[in-house]
Design a protein around this motif. Structure first.
Motif, PDB file in Angstrom:
ATOM      1  N   ALA B  23      34.358  13.973   9.683  1.00 46.08           N
ATOM      2  CA  ALA B  23      33.008  13.521  10.034  1.00 46.08           C
ATOM      3  C   ALA B  23      32.781  13.710  11.538  1.00 46.08           C
ATOM      4  CB  ALA B  23      32.842  12.054   9.661  1.00 46.08           C
ATOM      5  N   ILE B  24      31.525  13.805  11.941  1.00 42.34           N
ATOM      6  CA  ILE B  24      31.191  13.933  13.361  1.00 42.34           C
ATOM      7  C   ILE B  24      31.785  12.769  14.149  1.00 42.34           C
ATOM      8  CG2 ILE B  24      29.274  13.832  15.027  1.00 42.34           C
ATOM      9  CD1 ILE B  24      27.579  15.344  12.910  1.00 42.34           C
ATOM     10  N   ILE B  25      31.674  11.552  13.595  1.00 44.52           N
ATOM     11  CA  ILE B  25      32.172  10.382  14.324  1.00 44.52           C
ATOM     12  C   ILE B  25      33.681  10.454  14.530  1.00 44.52           C
ATOM     13  CG2 ILE B  25      30.288   8.778  13.856  1.00 44.52           C
ATOM     14  CD1 ILE B  25      31.867   7.684  11.489  1.00 44.52           C
ATOM     15  N   GLU B  26      34.375  11.089  13.604  1.00 45.35           N
ATOM     16  CA  GLU B  26      35.828  11.258  13.744  1.00 45.35           C
ATOM     17  C   GLU B  26      36.123  12.179  14.935  1.00 45.35           C
ATOM     18  OE1 GLU B  26      39.776  10.737  12.801  1.00 45.35           O
ATOM     19  OE2 GLU B  26      38.218   9.885  11.533  1.00 45.35           O
ATOM     20  N   THR B  27      35.423  13.303  14.997  1.00 51.09           N
ATOM     21  CA  THR B  27      35.604  14.256  16.095  1.00 51.09           C
ATOM     22  C   THR B  27      35.316  13.586  17.434  1.00 51.09           C
ATOM     23  OG1 THR B  27      34.778  15.988  14.626  1.00 51.09           O
ATOM     24  CG2 THR B  27      34.900  16.533  16.958  1.00 51.09           C
ATOM     25  N   VAL B  28      34.214  12.855  17.487  1.00 53.51           N
ATOM     26  CA  VAL B  28      33.791  12.248  18.758  1.00 53.51           C
ATOM     27  C   VAL B  28      34.758  11.137  19.173  1.00 53.51           C
ATOM     28  CG1 VAL B  28      31.944  10.962  19.914  1.00 53.51           C
ATOM     29  CG2 VAL B  28      31.377  12.925  18.453  1.00 53.51           C
ATOM     30  N   PHE B  29      35.213  10.337  18.206  1.00 54.82           N
ATOM     31  CA  PHE B  29      36.162   9.269  18.539  1.00 54.82           C
ATOM     32  C   PHE B  29      37.429   9.850  19.165  1.00 54.82           C
ATOM     33  CE2 PHE B  29      39.490   6.111  17.157  1.00 54.82           C
ATOM     34  CZ  PHE B  29      39.063   5.070  17.975  1.00 54.82           C
ATOM     35  N   LYS B  30      37.934  10.929  18.575  1.00 52.79           N
ATOM     36  CA  LYS B  30      39.164  11.555  19.097  1.00 52.79           C
ATOM     37  C   LYS B  30      38.962  12.011  20.541  1.00 52.79           C
ATOM     38  CE  LYS B  30      40.920  13.591  14.792  1.00 52.79           C
ATOM     39  NZ  LYS B  30      40.973  14.873  14.080  1.00 52.79           N
ATOM     40  N   VAL B  31      37.831  12.670  20.795  1.00 51.22           N
ATOM     41  CA  VAL B  31      37.627  13.264  22.109  1.00 51.22           C
ATOM     42  C   VAL B  31      37.368  12.176  23.172  1.00 51.22           C
ATOM     43  CG1 VAL B  31      35.120  13.772  22.202  1.00 51.22           C
ATOM     44  CG2 VAL B  31      36.752  15.486  22.964  1.00 51.22           C
ATOM     45  N   VAL B  32      36.698  11.106  22.757  1.00 51.23           N
ATOM     46  CA  VAL B  32      36.423  10.001  23.678  1.00 51.23           C
ATOM     47  C   VAL B  32      37.726   9.263  24.014  1.00 51.23           C
ATOM     48  CG1 VAL B  32      35.320   7.724  23.859  1.00 51.23           C
ATOM     49  CG2 VAL B  32      33.998   9.694  23.057  1.00 51.23           C
ATOM     50  N   ARG B  33      38.518   8.986  22.989  1.00 53.62           N
ATOM     51  CA  ARG B  33      39.792   8.288  23.240  1.00 53.62           C
ATOM     52  C   ARG B  33      40.721   9.112  24.125  1.00 53.62           C
ATOM     53  NH1 ARG B  33      42.648   4.616  18.854  1.00 53.62           N
ATOM     54  NH2 ARG B  33      43.433   6.613  18.178  1.00 53.62           N
ATOM     55  N   GLU B  34      40.715  10.419  23.919  1.00 58.21           N
ATOM     56  CA  GLU B  34      41.575  11.280  24.721  1.00 58.21           C
ATOM     57  C   GLU B  34      41.110  11.301  26.186  1.00 58.21           C
ATOM     58  OE1 GLU B  34      44.418  12.554  24.495  1.00 58.21           O
ATOM     59  OE2 GLU B  34      44.335  13.843  26.277  1.00 58.21           O
ATOM     60  N   ALA B  35      39.799  11.330  26.406  1.00 57.25           N
ATOM     61  CA  ALA B  35      39.286  11.295  27.788  1.00 57.25           C
ATOM     62  C   ALA B  35      39.652   9.975  28.462  1.00 57.25           C
ATOM     63  CB  ALA B  35      37.773  11.509  27.797  1.00 57.25           C
ATOM     64  N   MET B  36      39.580   8.877  27.702  1.00 58.36           N
ATOM     65  CA  MET B  36      39.966   7.560  28.248  1.00 58.36           C
ATOM     66  C   MET B  36      41.456   7.518  28.569  1.00 58.36           C
ATOM     67  SD  MET B  36      37.944   4.802  25.958  1.00 58.36           S
ATOM     68  CE  MET B  36      36.168   4.701  25.930  1.00 58.36           C
ATOM     69  N   ARG B  37      42.258   8.086  27.662  1.00 61.19           N
ATOM     70  CA  ARG B  37      43.704   8.125  27.893  1.00 61.19           C
ATOM     71  C   ARG B  37      44.001   8.941  29.157  1.00 61.19           C
ATOM     72  NH1 ARG B  37      47.704  10.944  28.089  1.00 61.19           N
ATOM     73  NH2 ARG B  37      46.465  12.816  27.704  1.00 61.19           N
ATOM     74  N   ASP B  38      43.300  10.072  29.276  1.00 60.86           N
ATOM     75  CA  ASP B  38      43.481  10.948  30.436  1.00 60.86           C
ATOM     76  C   ASP B  38      43.119  10.214  31.726  1.00 60.86           C
ATOM     77  OD1 ASP B  38      44.029  13.499  31.633  1.00 60.86           O
ATOM     78  OD2 ASP B  38      41.870  13.806  31.834  1.00 60.86           O
ATOM     79  N   ALA B  39      42.104   9.357  31.642  1.00 60.89           N
ATOM     80  CA  ALA B  39      41.652   8.618  32.833  1.00 60.89           C
ATOM     81  C   ALA B  39      42.461   7.349  33.058  1.00 60.89           C
ATOM     82  CB  ALA B  39      40.170   8.271  32.681  1.00 60.89           C
ATOM     83  N   GLY B  40      43.240   6.950  32.068  1.00 59.78           N
ATOM     84  CA  GLY B  40      44.002   5.708  32.172  1.00 59.78           C
ATOM     85  C   GLY B  40      43.124   4.469  32.107  1.00 59.78           C
ATOM     86  N   ILE B  41      42.070   4.532  31.315  1.00 65.75           N
ATOM     87  CA  ILE B  41      41.194   3.362  31.168  1.00 65.75           C
ATOM     88  C   ILE B  41      41.057   3.022  29.683  1.00 65.75           C
ATOM     89  CG2 ILE B  41      39.842   3.925  33.226  1.00 65.75           C
ATOM     90  CD1 ILE B  41      37.582   4.770  31.148  1.00 65.75           C
ATOM     91  N   ASN B  42      40.510   1.850  29.393  1.00 63.99           N
ATOM     92  CA  ASN B  42      40.169   1.541  28.009  1.00 63.99           C
ATOM     93  C   ASN B  42      38.690   1.185  27.909  1.00 63.99           C
ATOM     94  OD1 ASN B  42      39.863  -1.270  28.576  1.00 63.99           O
ATOM     95  ND2 ASN B  42      42.105  -1.423  28.580  1.00 63.99           N
ATOM     96  N   ARG B  43      38.270   0.865  26.689  1.00 65.14           N
ATOM     97  CA  ARG B  43      36.841   0.683  26.446  1.00 65.14           C
ATOM     98  C   ARG B  43      36.225  -0.406  27.343  1.00 65.14           C
ATOM     99  NH1 ARG B  43      32.825  -1.582  22.336  1.00 65.14           N
ATOM    100  NH2 ARG B  43      34.539  -2.958  21.777  1.00 65.14           N
ATOM    101  N   ASP B  44      36.987  -1.463  27.605  1.00 73.40           N
ATOM    102  CA  ASP B  44      36.455  -2.557  28.426  1.00 73.40           C
ATOM    103  C   ASP B  44      36.116  -2.101  29.843  1.00 73.40           C
ATOM    104  OD1 ASP B  44      36.775  -4.177  26.274  1.00 73.40           O
ATOM    105  OD2 ASP B  44      38.687  -5.038  26.951  1.00 73.40           O
ATOM    106  N   ASP B  45      36.770  -1.036  30.306  1.00 76.34           N
ATOM    107  CA  ASP B  45      36.520  -0.549  31.671  1.00 76.34           C
ATOM    108  C   ASP B  45      35.195   0.206  31.793  1.00 76.34           C
ATOM    109  OD1 ASP B  45      39.024  -1.466  32.664  1.00 76.34           O
ATOM    110  OD2 ASP B  45      40.000   0.277  31.752  1.00 76.34           O
ATOM    111  N   LEU B  46      34.649   0.629  30.665  1.00 78.75           N
ATOM    112  CA  LEU B  46      33.417   1.426  30.702  1.00 78.75           C
ATOM    113  C   LEU B  46      32.209   0.555  31.032  1.00 78.75           C
ATOM    114  CD1 LEU B  46      33.350   3.780  27.570  1.00 78.75           C
ATOM    115  CD2 LEU B  46      33.711   4.419  29.956  1.00 78.75           C
ATOM    116  N   ASP B  47      31.438   0.992  32.027  1.00 77.65           N
ATOM    117  CA  ASP B  47      30.203   0.273  32.355  1.00 77.65           C
ATOM    118  C   ASP B  47      28.997   0.865  31.657  1.00 77.65           C
ATOM    119  OD1 ASP B  47      31.456  -1.500  34.231  1.00 77.65           O
ATOM    120  OD2 ASP B  47      31.568   0.195  35.618  1.00 77.65           O
TER     121      ASP B  47
END
Lengths: 158, 380
Positions: B23-47
């Motif tokens: 599903a599209i949401i599956e693709t997007v979740f993977k890419v978003v989580r990977e960008a967060m991992r790359d940045a060393g942040i988690n969802r709570d850090d996002l403004d």
């Protein structure tokens, strides 16, 4: 050509928008509909963190931002959390035919589920609908693996 | 130069002709989580969150709504750009520069496989006049191609060399959809679609997604040992009507790139840039865009390509990733260029790394024939 803009309408061009799509349903909808078709069970997915059982099933719990986990059977009985009666014609996407009016529509919280799902209510008279009423899913005999496999929710006495 | 916005995380999917297996949401979740991992942040850090996608490609209205769960925007501010992902980065930058956000996610997704690309691109045009006559991205591109090629005496073979270069370099890009050794003759023999554009001159239809994490100066320094900074940025829109524009003149791209160069303190882009990732949906566009961005004189795009200036190992390699010829999920293209530019500056380009790259250009475009133009310069 003389035009009296006070009386005559300006040109309006009829446009019919027709586009074709193939929506990728994804693994969760795939299993949801397959299960409904084969066994008649309505299945949700549980978030491993908040433990909410989400419907329709989906890969991610948005609140916790984690992957959802185990599959859980829910319903077929549930409770109406919001309702309406519809008095305008609606072409039923699963049959292509207009649904007779008035018909009931509601948000139904299936037993065991956190999310309430919208569906059709057999009862269309607003006098006979109320929040908190108990209903049960009625499935079609021949199921095709789409949301039309649930015909409607009927009122039950408990 | 005191840059204010950093790119601290990047991620992209492999581009594929059909990602119908998820599903599209599956693709997007993977890419978003990977960008967060790359940045060393988690969802709570996002403004804040900015998404980029287009309703008609998604087959529904306000189609960003389907992404709420997977971009982490429940109970957070999210805005959506109905256009190219690099345009969405401008929106994200604004939130940070306005002091409204310290860390911002920018994500773009498109499923070319869901609908009919050229049927949908016909809907970009005025339904009363232009659309009825069959104008779409392909036929409009062909008008621009001829306008450009006649003005400067550019041949179809010279355009075909862009395809050969990009398909060859795409073999170094693990995210590419199309990558192989090809010949000019092969491009010339591919079916004519809209003169002079042949099948192989056009970017493929693709599925994919991209995500980046932007941070304020303070957060960028705090979170990242070696942040990549946005050193310059320019955007510009030309007229919508093709007939109101100088199709080859490209004022919008000239202005967008000059703005970005001025901010970054660049006087001679050919010498001062180390690598450029350019959004060209058709082969001729890579030549035209490189001219308009001042890598060479007008009409010299094919010449510098022929001389190897824009090839790997040249003075200014253009599209080491293979560019859009290697994969083209429509609105994702510009953000992909930025992800590639950031990887180059970090030295993480692997087989497609331009040695010692310190300053990289990312170019994006939106609408038909480069109506909207975005240029960003990133560096250490």
């Amino acid at each position: 050509m003389k035009r009296n803009s006070q009386q005559e309408e300006l040109l309006r061009v009829p446009v019919h928008m027709k586009l074709h799509y193939r929506f990728p349903a994804g693994a969760h909808y795939d299993k949801f509909f397959e299960e409904m078709k084969e066994t008649g069970k309505i299945m949700g997915v549980k978030c491993p963190e908040c433990e909410r059982v989400l419907l329709p099933p989906r890969p991610v719990c948005g609140e916790c931002f984690v992957r959802t986990g185990e599959w859980v059977q829910v319903g077929p009985k549930g409770t109406v959390v919001a309702y309406t009666s519809i008095y305008f014609p609606f072409v039923d996407g699963t049959t292509g035919k207009p649904r007779p009016i008035p018909y009931g529509a509601g948000l139904i919280q299936l037993d065991g589920a956190y999310s309430a799902i919208n569906h059709i209510l057999e009862e269309g008279d607003p006098e006979k609908l109320h929040i908190g009423m108990r209903v049960e899913a009625v499935l079609t005999e021949e199921r095709e693996g789409n949301i039309g496999d649930i015909l409607y929710f009927k009122t039950i006495e408990e | 130069m005191n840059p204010h916005v950093a790119v601290i995380g990047v991620s992209q999917t492999r581009f594929e002709a059909d990602k119908g297996y998820e599903a599209i949401i599956e693709t997007v979740f993977k890419v978003v989580r990977e960008a967060m991992r790359d940045a060393g942040i988690n969802r709570d850090d996002l403004d804040s969150i900015v998404t980029s996608s287009v309703d008609l490609w998604d087959g529904r209205t306000a189609s960003n709504q389907m992404l709420t769960d997977v971009v982490g925007s429940i109970m957070k501010p999210e805005s959506r750009v109905a256009g190219d992902g690099l345009g969405a980065v401008f929106q994200g930058m604004m939130a940070i520069l306005a002091g409204a956000s310290e860390i911002t996610l920018v994500v773009s997704q498109c499923r070319g496989s869901m609908g009919d690309h050229y049927e949908i691109s016909n809907w970009v045009f005025d339904p009363i006049y232009q659309q009825t006559l069959g104008l779409d991205y392909l036929s409009a591109g062909a008008l621009q191609a001829n306008h450009y090629m006649k003005q400067f005496g550019i041949s179809q073979k010279e355009c075909a060399r862009v395809v050969v270069k990009n398909l060859r370099d795409a073999q170094n890009n693990p995210y590419a959809q199309v990558a192989r050794e090809a010949t000019v003759a092969e491009v010339m023999d591919s079916p004519m679609w809209a003169y002079p554009i042949k099948e192989m001159d056009a970017a493929p239809i693709s599925d994919g997604a991209c995500a980046i994490i932007l941070a304020s100066q303070e957060e960028g320094k705090a979170l990242s040992k070696n942040p990549v900074w946005i050193l310059g940025a320019g955007s510009c829109l030309d007229s919508h009507y093709l007939g109101d524009r100088d199709l080859t003149g490209g004022d919008a791209l000239i202005r967008a790139s000059e703005k970005a160069y001025a901010m970054a303190g660049i006087r001679d882009p050919l010498k001062e840039l180390d690598v450029a990732e350019v959004s060209a949906a058709f082969s001729y566009q890579e030549l035209l865009w490189t001219e308009l961005m001042g890598f060479c004189g007008r009409g010299e795009g094919a010449k510098i390509l022929q001389e190897g200036v824009t090839s790997m190992g040249g003075v200014l390699p253009v599209n080491p990733s293979g560019g859009m010829i290697a994969g083209n999920p429509v609105t994702v293209a510009g953000l992909t260029r930025l992800v590639e530019a950031v990887l180059q500056v970090r030295g993480e380009g692997e087989a497609r790394q331009v040695r010692g790259a310190r300053r990289a250009l990312a170019h994006g475009t939106t609408g038909c024939c480069g109506q909207g133009q975005y240029v960003m310069i990133v560096g250490n």
